[in-house]
Design an enzyme around this catalytic site. Structure first.
Site, PDB file in Angstrom:
ATOM      1  N   ASP A  46       0.834  -1.205   0.000  1.00 26.39           N
ATOM      2  CA  ASP A  46       0.000   0.000   0.000  1.00 26.39           C
ATOM      3  C   ASP A  46       0.872   1.259   0.000  1.00 26.39           C
ATOM      4  O   ASP A  46       0.358   2.383  -0.072  1.00 26.39           O
ATOM      5  CB  ASP A  46      -1.030  -0.003   1.133  1.00 26.39           C
ATOM      6  CG  ASP A  46      -0.405  -0.021   2.518  1.00 26.39           C
ATOM      7  OD1 ASP A  46       0.832  -0.151   2.622  1.00 26.39           O
ATOM      8  OD2 ASP A  46      -1.162   0.078   3.505  1.00 26.39           O
ATOM      9  N   SER A  47       2.200   1.084  -0.001  1.00 26.99           N
ATOM     10  CA  SER A  47       3.106   2.213  -0.255  1.00 26.99           C
ATOM     11  C   SER A  47       2.792   2.835  -1.612  1.00 26.99           C
ATOM     12  O   SER A  47       3.224   3.950  -1.897  1.00 26.99           O
ATOM     13  CB  SER A  47       4.571   1.749  -0.218  1.00 26.99           C
ATOM     14  OG  SER A  47       4.770   0.635  -1.064  1.00 26.99           O
ATOM     15  N   GLU A 115      -1.042  -5.647   8.676  1.00 26.99           N
ATOM     16  CA  GLU A 115      -0.179  -5.048   9.700  1.00 26.99           C
ATOM     17  C   GLU A 115      -0.692  -5.368  11.102  1.00 26.99           C
ATOM     18  O   GLU A 115      -1.895  -5.277  11.361  1.00 26.99           O
ATOM     19  CB  GLU A 115      -0.148  -3.513   9.521  1.00 26.99           C
ATOM     20  CG  GLU A 115       0.493  -3.084   8.216  1.00 26.99           C
ATOM     21  CD  GLU A 115       0.635  -1.563   8.075  1.00 26.99           C
ATOM     22  OE1 GLU A 115       0.392  -0.833   9.057  1.00 26.99           O
ATOM     23  OE2 GLU A 115       0.988  -1.129   6.961  1.00 26.99           O
ATOM     24  N   GLU A 182       9.617  -3.899   9.997  1.00 27.84           N
ATOM     25  CA  GLU A 182       9.918  -2.563   9.465  1.00 27.84           C
ATOM     26  C   GLU A 182      10.476  -1.659  10.559  1.00 27.84           C
ATOM     27  O   GLU A 182       9.870  -1.503  11.630  1.00 27.84           O
ATOM     28  CB  GLU A 182       8.650  -1.941   8.857  1.00 27.84           C
ATOM     29  CG  GLU A 182       8.911  -0.542   8.311  1.00 27.84           C
ATOM     30  CD  GLU A 182       7.903  -0.056   7.288  1.00 27.84           C
ATOM     31  OE1 GLU A 182       6.965  -0.786   6.949  1.00 27.84           O
ATOM     32  OE2 GLU A 182       8.082   1.085   6.815  1.00 27.84           O
TER      33      GLU A 182
HETATM   34  O1  KIV Z   1       3.513  -1.104   1.503  1.00 24.78           O
HETATM   35  C1  KIV Z   1       4.687  -1.483   1.442  1.00 24.78           C
HETATM   36  O2  KIV Z   1       5.412  -1.262   0.460  1.00 24.78           O
HETATM   37  C2  KIV Z   1       5.224  -2.200   2.582  1.00 24.78           C
HETATM   38  C3  KIV Z   1       6.716  -2.326   2.664  1.00 24.78           C
HETATM   39  C4  KIV Z   1       7.319  -1.042   3.091  1.00 24.78           C
HETATM   40  C5  KIV Z   1       7.113  -3.452   3.526  1.00 24.78           C
HETATM   41  O3  KIV Z   1       4.495  -2.615   3.425  1.00 24.78           O
END
Ligand code: KIV
Length: 256
Positions: A46-47, A115, A182
C-alpha cells in the site's frame, strides 16, 4: 505452482540458502522486469499510495486501488510470489478479512499481507483456513502513522523488543508464512529472526539481521527523489535520466 505452494517454497528458505529478496511492484512492466531480475517476491504494497498515487501516507489507499494494482502485477504472470497488501480498515474482523483476502486473491495475489500482531491473530487464522497464505508486518506500521505521530524506530527497549517477539509468536501460531519487520532496531530484528521458525523480511532493520530484505521499488531505482528514506540503498538513479529524456523530447519537437 499455486499461491500456497509458492508461499511454502518461500518460507522453506528460512532453513538456509541465499537470503530472500522482495521488491514492491505496482504495475505490469515493473513486475515483469523485477521478475526477470530474479526476485523471490513482489509486494504490491500500500506504499503505492505514496510513491505512485501521490498521497502523503498509506491511510488514503482503498481496497479498490489495491485490487487495480494487484491485477496489473498479476498480468505479468511472474514466477515470483505476489503478495497483495490489505489497505487500511479492510480487515476489521475475521469475516471481513476473509472476504477481502478472497478479493485480493481473485485479482491475482498469491498471498496477502496485513499489519499488526496479537490483535490480528484471529484474522490471520481465518484467512489461512480459507486457503490464502498470509504475510505479517510488525515494527513500524505505516497504517498507524497518524495515531503514532510519525514514523518511529521500534524495538529500542527490552519491553518493546519483548512485545514485538510476542506479536511475532502470535502471528506464527496463527499460520503466517513470513513476517516483514519494518524499522526495528538491528539487535531486536536479529533476535526475532533467531527466535521464530519462519522467515523475517527486513526493511530499515540494518543488514543481515533478517532472513531477507524488502525494498520499495522507487527507493531501489531512484524514481522518487522527493523523499528517500535514510536506509535506502539505491542501485540506480533514474529520475535525472527521465528528466533528461523529457528535455530531449521537448527539444526534438522544437527542431521539427
Ligand atoms: O507497503 C509497502 O510497500 C510495505 C513495505 C514497506 C514493507 O508494506
Amino acid at each position: 505452482m499455486n499461491g500456497t505452494e509458492k508461499a511454502s517454497a518461500f518460507a522453506s528458505r528460512k532453513s538456509g540458502g541465499a537470503p530472500l529478496s522482495m521488491l514492491t511492484a505496482y504495475d505490469y512492466p515493473t513486475a515483469k522486469l523485477f521478475d526477470e531480475g530474479g526476485v523471490d517476491a513482489l509486494l504490491v504494497g500500500d506504499s503505492l499510495g505514496m510513491v505512485v498515487l501521490g498521497f502523503p501516507d498509506t491511510t488514503h489507499v482503498t481496497l479498490d486501488m489495491m485490487l487495480h494494482h494487484v491485477a496489473a502485477v498479476a498480468r505479468a504472470t511472474p514466477k515470483a510470489l505476489i503478495i497483495g497488501d490489505f489497505s487500511i480498515g479492510t480487515y476489521p474482523d475475521p469475516e471481513t478479512a476473509v472476504v477481502n483476502a478472497r478479493k485480493l486473491a481473485a485479482a491475482g495475489a498469491d498471498a496477502v499481507k496485513l499489519e499488526g500482531g496479537v490483535a490480528q491473530a484471529d484474522k490471520v487464522r481465518a484467512i489461512v483456513e480459507a486457503g490464502i497464505p498470509v504475510c505479517g508486518h510488525l515494527g513500524m506500521l505505516p497504517q498507524s502513522v497518524l495515531e503514532e505521530g510519525g514514523y518511529k524506530k521500534k524495538g529500542k527497549t527490552p519491553e518493546q523488543s519483548a512485545a514485538i517477539l510476542a506479536d511475532a509468536r502470535a502471528l506464527v501460531d496463527a499460520g503466517v508464512f513470513a513476517i516483514v519487520l519494518e524499522s526495528v532496531v538491528p539487535a531486536t530484528a536479529a533476535h526475532i529472526t533467531r527466535e521464530i521458525r519462519i522467515p523475517t523480511i527486513g526493511i530499515g532493520c540494518g543488514t543481515g539481521n533478517c532472513d531477507g530484505e524488502v525494498s520499495v521499488a522507487t527507493d531501489l531505482l531512484g524514481t522518487f527523489p522527493w523523499f528517500v528514506p535514510p536506509f535506502a540503498r539505491p542501485e540506480a538513479d533514474l529520475a535525472p535520466q527521465i528528466v533528461a529524456a523529457a528535455r530531449a523530447y521537448v527539444a526534438r519537437q522544437t527542431r521539427l
